[in-house]
Design a protein around this motif. Structure first.
Motif, PDB file in Angstrom:
ATOM      1  N   GLY A 207       0.945  -1.310  -0.102  1.00 13.80           N
ATOM      2  CA  GLY A 207      -0.001  -0.186   0.188  1.00 13.80           C
ATOM      3  C   GLY A 207       0.704   1.482   0.025  1.00 13.80           C
ATOM      4  O   GLY A 207       0.235   2.388  -0.172  1.00 13.80           O
ATOM      5  N   GLN A 208       2.201   1.193  -0.024  1.00 16.78           N
ATOM      6  CA  GLN A 208       2.833   2.428   0.017  1.00 16.78           C
ATOM      7  C   GLN A 208       2.996   3.052  -1.288  1.00 16.78           C
ATOM      8  O   GLN A 208       3.025   2.117  -2.344  1.00 16.78           O
ATOM      9  CB  GLN A 208       4.385   2.054   0.695  1.00 16.78           C
ATOM     10  CG  GLN A 208       5.260   3.400   0.653  1.00 16.78           C
ATOM     11  CD  GLN A 208       6.609   3.082   1.344  1.00 16.78           C
ATOM     12  OE1 GLN A 208       7.310   2.034   0.918  1.00 16.78           O
ATOM     13  NE2 GLN A 208       7.006   3.916   2.138  1.00 16.78           N
ATOM     14  N   SER A 209       2.922   4.350  -1.244  1.00 19.86           N
ATOM     15  CA  SER A 209       2.991   4.753  -2.683  1.00 19.86           C
ATOM     16  C   SER A 209       4.489   4.726  -3.392  1.00 19.86           C
ATOM     17  O   SER A 209       5.303   4.557  -2.878  1.00 19.86           O
ATOM     18  CB  SER A 209       2.940   6.527  -2.538  1.00 19.86           C
ATOM     19  OG  SER A 209       3.260   7.280  -3.517  1.00 19.86           O
ATOM     20  N   GLU A 210       4.269   4.634  -4.567  1.00 22.90           N
ATOM     21  CA  GLU A 210       5.599   4.355  -5.387  1.00 22.90           C
ATOM     22  C   GLU A 210       6.430   5.768  -5.675  1.00 22.90           C
ATOM     23  O   GLU A 210       7.347   5.682  -6.248  1.00 22.90           O
ATOM     24  CB  GLU A 210       5.371   3.871  -6.917  1.00 22.90           C
ATOM     25  CG  GLU A 210       4.630   2.365  -6.668  1.00 22.90           C
ATOM     26  CD  GLU A 210       4.782   1.784  -7.960  1.00 22.90           C
ATOM     27  OE1 GLU A 210       5.375   1.935  -9.022  1.00 22.90           O
ATOM     28  OE2 GLU A 210       3.920   0.625  -7.944  1.00 22.90           O
ATOM     29  N   SER A 211       5.974   6.615  -4.908  1.00 25.46           N
ATOM     30  CA  SER A 211       6.723   7.998  -5.087  1.00 25.46           C
ATOM     31  C   SER A 211       7.947   7.357  -4.039  1.00 25.46           C
ATOM     32  O   SER A 211       8.808   8.367  -3.890  1.00 25.46           O
ATOM     33  CB  SER A 211       6.188   9.065  -4.410  1.00 25.46           C
ATOM     34  OG  SER A 211       5.768   9.159  -3.098  1.00 25.46           O
ATOM     35  N   PHE A 212       7.774   6.538  -3.149  1.00 25.11           N
ATOM     36  CA  PHE A 212       8.770   6.029  -2.276  1.00 25.11           C
ATOM     37  C   PHE A 212       9.640   4.886  -2.985  1.00 25.11           C
ATOM     38  O   PHE A 212       9.131   3.964  -3.562  1.00 25.11           O
ATOM     39  CB  PHE A 212       8.336   5.591  -0.933  1.00 25.11           C
ATOM     40  CG  PHE A 212       7.888   6.739  -0.131  1.00 25.11           C
ATOM     41  CD1 PHE A 212       8.488   7.263   0.751  1.00 25.11           C
ATOM     42  CD2 PHE A 212       6.357   6.970  -0.458  1.00 25.11           C
ATOM     43  CE1 PHE A 212       7.975   8.552   1.563  1.00 25.11           C
ATOM     44  CE2 PHE A 212       6.087   8.289   0.606  1.00 25.11           C
ATOM     45  CZ  PHE A 212       6.601   8.823   1.288  1.00 25.11           C
ATOM     46  N   VAL A 213      10.880   4.697  -2.791  1.00 26.98           N
ATOM     47  CA  VAL A 213      11.897   4.067  -3.780  1.00 26.98           C
ATOM     48  C   VAL A 213      11.694   2.514  -3.598  1.00 26.98           C
ATOM     49  O   VAL A 213      11.676   1.777  -4.585  1.00 26.98           O
ATOM     50  CB  VAL A 213      13.226   4.701  -3.636  1.00 26.98           C
ATOM     51  CG1 VAL A 213      13.872   4.057  -2.271  1.00 26.98           C
ATOM     52  CG2 VAL A 213      14.141   3.884  -4.741  1.00 26.98           C
TER      53      VAL A 213
ATOM     54  N   GLY B  96       7.307  -2.559  -7.482  1.00 27.67           N
ATOM     55  CA  GLY B  96       5.972  -2.263  -8.590  1.00 27.67           C
ATOM     56  C   GLY B  96       6.464  -2.571  -9.982  1.00 27.67           C
ATOM     57  O   GLY B  96       5.923  -2.987 -10.839  1.00 27.67           O
ATOM     58  N   ALA B  97       7.820  -2.047 -10.296  1.00 30.94           N
ATOM     59  CA  ALA B  97       8.461  -2.260 -11.379  1.00 30.94           C
ATOM     60  C   ALA B  97       8.559  -4.051 -11.722  1.00 30.94           C
ATOM     61  O   ALA B  97       8.399  -4.446 -12.966  1.00 30.94           O
ATOM     62  CB  ALA B  97       9.853  -1.583 -11.582  1.00 30.94           C
ATOM     63  N   PHE B  98       8.929  -4.550 -10.720  1.00 32.63           N
ATOM     64  CA  PHE B  98       9.239  -6.161 -10.892  1.00 32.63           C
ATOM     65  C   PHE B  98       7.808  -6.586 -10.983  1.00 32.63           C
ATOM     66  O   PHE B  98       7.790  -7.623 -11.956  1.00 32.63           O
ATOM     67  CB  PHE B  98       9.940  -6.383  -9.513  1.00 32.63           C
ATOM     68  CG  PHE B  98      11.330  -6.452  -9.616  1.00 32.63           C
ATOM     69  CD1 PHE B  98      12.153  -7.528 -10.388  1.00 32.63           C
ATOM     70  CD2 PHE B  98      11.903  -5.455  -9.252  1.00 32.63           C
ATOM     71  CE1 PHE B  98      13.385  -7.604 -10.549  1.00 32.63           C
ATOM     72  CE2 PHE B  98      13.336  -5.363  -9.304  1.00 32.63           C
ATOM     73  CZ  PHE B  98      14.043  -6.538  -9.899  1.00 32.63           C
ATOM     74  N   ALA B  99       6.726  -6.358 -10.243  1.00 31.90           N
ATOM     75  CA  ALA B  99       5.528  -6.774 -10.286  1.00 31.90           C
ATOM     76  C   ALA B  99       4.903  -6.531 -11.611  1.00 31.90           C
ATOM     77  O   ALA B  99       3.886  -7.363 -12.148  1.00 31.90           O
ATOM     78  CB  ALA B  99       4.527  -6.121  -9.279  1.00 31.90           C
TER      79      ALA B  99
ATOM     80  N   GLN C 109       0.840  -8.312  -3.354  1.00 31.27           N
ATOM     81  CA  GLN C 109      -0.276  -7.110  -3.384  1.00 31.27           C
ATOM     82  C   GLN C 109      -0.486  -6.566  -4.630  1.00 31.27           C
ATOM     83  O   GLN C 109      -1.587  -6.200  -4.983  1.00 31.27           O
ATOM     84  CB  GLN C 109      -0.135  -6.448  -2.267  1.00 31.27           C
ATOM     85  CG  GLN C 109      -1.237  -5.180  -2.100  1.00 31.27           C
ATOM     86  CD  GLN C 109      -0.998  -3.881  -2.604  1.00 31.27           C
ATOM     87  OE1 GLN C 109       0.273  -3.559  -2.699  1.00 31.27           O
ATOM     88  NE2 GLN C 109      -1.932  -3.081  -2.801  1.00 31.27           N
ATOM     89  N   LYS C 110       0.681  -6.268  -5.246  1.00 31.60           N
ATOM     90  CA  LYS C 110       0.830  -5.455  -6.540  1.00 31.60           C
ATOM     91  C   LYS C 110       0.508  -6.111  -7.667  1.00 31.60           C
ATOM     92  O   LYS C 110      -0.250  -5.739  -8.569  1.00 31.60           O
ATOM     93  CB  LYS C 110       2.401  -4.606  -6.800  1.00 31.60           C
ATOM     94  CG  LYS C 110       2.628  -3.516  -5.860  1.00 31.60           C
ATOM     95  CD  LYS C 110       4.082  -3.077  -6.023  1.00 31.60           C
ATOM     96  CE  LYS C 110       4.097  -1.717  -4.803  1.00 31.60           C
ATOM     97  NZ  LYS C 110       3.356  -0.673  -5.275  1.00 31.60           N
ATOM     98  N   ALA C 111       0.806  -7.301  -7.683  1.00 32.98           N
ATOM     99  CA  ALA C 111       0.458  -8.423  -8.664  1.00 32.98           C
ATOM    100  C   ALA C 111      -1.194  -8.525  -8.767  1.00 32.98           C
ATOM    101  O   ALA C 111      -1.499  -8.966  -9.856  1.00 32.98           O
ATOM    102  CB  ALA C 111       1.190  -9.913  -8.335  1.00 32.98           C
ATOM    103  N   ARG C 112      -1.962  -8.394  -7.655  1.00 37.45           N
ATOM    104  CA  ARG C 112      -3.186  -8.511  -7.717  1.00 37.45           C
ATOM    105  C   ARG C 112      -3.752  -7.458  -8.075  1.00 37.45           C
ATOM    106  O   ARG C 112      -5.222  -7.651  -8.575  1.00 37.45           O
ATOM    107  CB  ARG C 112      -3.826  -8.927  -6.313  1.00 37.45           C
ATOM    108  CG  ARG C 112      -3.317 -10.357  -5.571  1.00 37.45           C
ATOM    109  CD  ARG C 112      -4.055 -10.697  -4.229  1.00 37.45           C
ATOM    110  NE  ARG C 112      -3.798  -9.602  -3.229  1.00 37.45           N
ATOM    111  CZ  ARG C 112      -2.890 -10.027  -2.338  1.00 37.45           C
ATOM    112  NH1 ARG C 112      -1.909 -10.905  -2.329  1.00 37.45           N
ATOM    113  NH2 ARG C 112      -2.555  -8.710  -1.480  1.00 37.45           N
ATOM    114  N   VAL C 113      -3.327  -6.389  -8.056  1.00 42.48           N
ATOM    115  CA  VAL C 113      -4.107  -4.945  -8.665  1.00 42.48           C
ATOM    116  C   VAL C 113      -4.152  -4.828  -9.980  1.00 42.48           C
ATOM    117  O   VAL C 113      -3.170  -5.224 -10.593  1.00 42.48           O
ATOM    118  CB  VAL C 113      -2.902  -3.822  -8.099  1.00 42.48           C
ATOM    119  CG1 VAL C 113      -3.704  -2.434  -8.629  1.00 42.48           C
ATOM    120  CG2 VAL C 113      -3.004  -3.687  -6.466  1.00 42.48           C
TER     121      VAL C 113
END
Length: 304
Positions: A174-180, A186-189, A300-304
């Motif tokens: 749930g953390q924003s991707e503005s954080f590294v 997210g990029a990997f997902a 979690q990102k893979a489910r979105v």
């Protein structure tokens, strides 16, 4: 007499943010009544107010209505790359003072107020692990605003049961991707072929949001007040080791490109702290492994 869970009402500012959502859900499950200030209303809240932190009169009226027994102040301008320097001080310094004045004017009796500062105040520390007595060396307006806020809050220590916490880096679902770290996961997902980052030669005391939530929850009912406490794991994790771990989880490795647009001149190279004082106050807290944290984020990102 200790308060029973049903008697506990916690007011959380910045409730709809990354940390606030996790904290609200955890405290609700533990039997707390939760009221939130700022952003969207969550299902677990019994009351909510979306207002400017500096609107002291409005805050005071609402606090009088809510009658919190505990307060956790998370609301802040948190992104360290903002070019609007004044906004850091308006929100992080004056907003905090407005909240404390509102609590005073509402004439509510609170058991504990936790105010979130940041480990960024330490800057490029001379030695690690960093303890609470380490000399602050802020290198940007975000960090300087947090240190200024701490100086302001000190004058309230004799009037209110305040604890100031200094969280180091942490991440989680749930953390924003503005954080590294969330950006990397997210990029990997998404299976991206290229990952554009800033400084690669950096290490952080990276823990899990669940660890931070547990620390806040225990500190809420601790006897300590008028103190500064690091929220950290005591381990130093490099950015490249996070990428290596994600390669194991995702089964591939993207091309890593250093983008000058993301490189900070004032980058802090290594930042990791000592959790000794925290553990002395609330007992040992399990720190999830880097693999488990990144895997939960990836799933979690893979489910979105």
């Amino acid at each position: 007499m200790a308060l029973q869970s049903k008697d506990r009402t916690v007011l959380i500012t910045g409730l709809s943010g990354f940390t606030g959502k996790h904290l609200a859900q955890s405290l609700t499950k533990a039997g707390w009544r939760v009221a939130g200030l700022g952003g969207e209303r969550l299902a677990c809240e019994f009351d909510h107010l979306d207002a400017d932190l500096n609107d002291t009169a409005r805050l005071s009226g609402w606090i009088k209505q809510v009658q919190p027994t505990h307060v956790i102040h998370l609301a802040a301008l948190a992104h360290v790359t903002s070019s609007d320097a004044l906004s850091y001080y308006r929100v992080n310094v004056l907003g905090t003072e407005s909240l404390l004045n509102a609590i005073k004017e509402a004439e509510v009796v609170v058991e504990k107020i936790i105010i979130a500062s940041s480990a960024n105040i330490y800057g490029n520390a001379i030695s690690s692990p960093i303890s609470e007595s380490s000399e602050p060396q802020p290198v940007n307006h975000y960090a300087l605003s947090k240190l200024t806020m701490e100086a302001l809050v000190r004058k309230w220590f004799s009037r209110m049961p305040i604890l100031v916490v200094r969280p180091f880096n942490y991440t989680g679902p749930g953390q924003s991707e503005s954080f590294v770290f969330s950006k990397i996961v997210g990029a990997f997902a998404r299976g991206e072929k290229e990952l554009r980052l800033g400084n690669l030669d950096v290490s952080r005391d990276l823990s899990d949001v669940g660890f931070v939530v547990e620390a806040y929850s225990r500190l809420l009912t601790s006897n300590q007040r008028g103190e500064f406490i690091n929220i950290c794991s005591g381990r130093s994790i490099s950015l490249l080791s996070v990428i290596d771990e994600m390669e194991q989880i995702a089964g591939y490795r993207p091309t890593i490109t250093v983008d000058p647009a993301f490189v900070r001149d004032d980058e802090v190279k290594e930042l990791y702290g000592s959790p000794a004082k925290l553990f002395d106050v609330v007992g040992e807290i399990n720190v999830p492994s880097l693999h488990d944290t990144l895997l939960s984020m990836y799933q979690q990102k893979a489910r979105v």
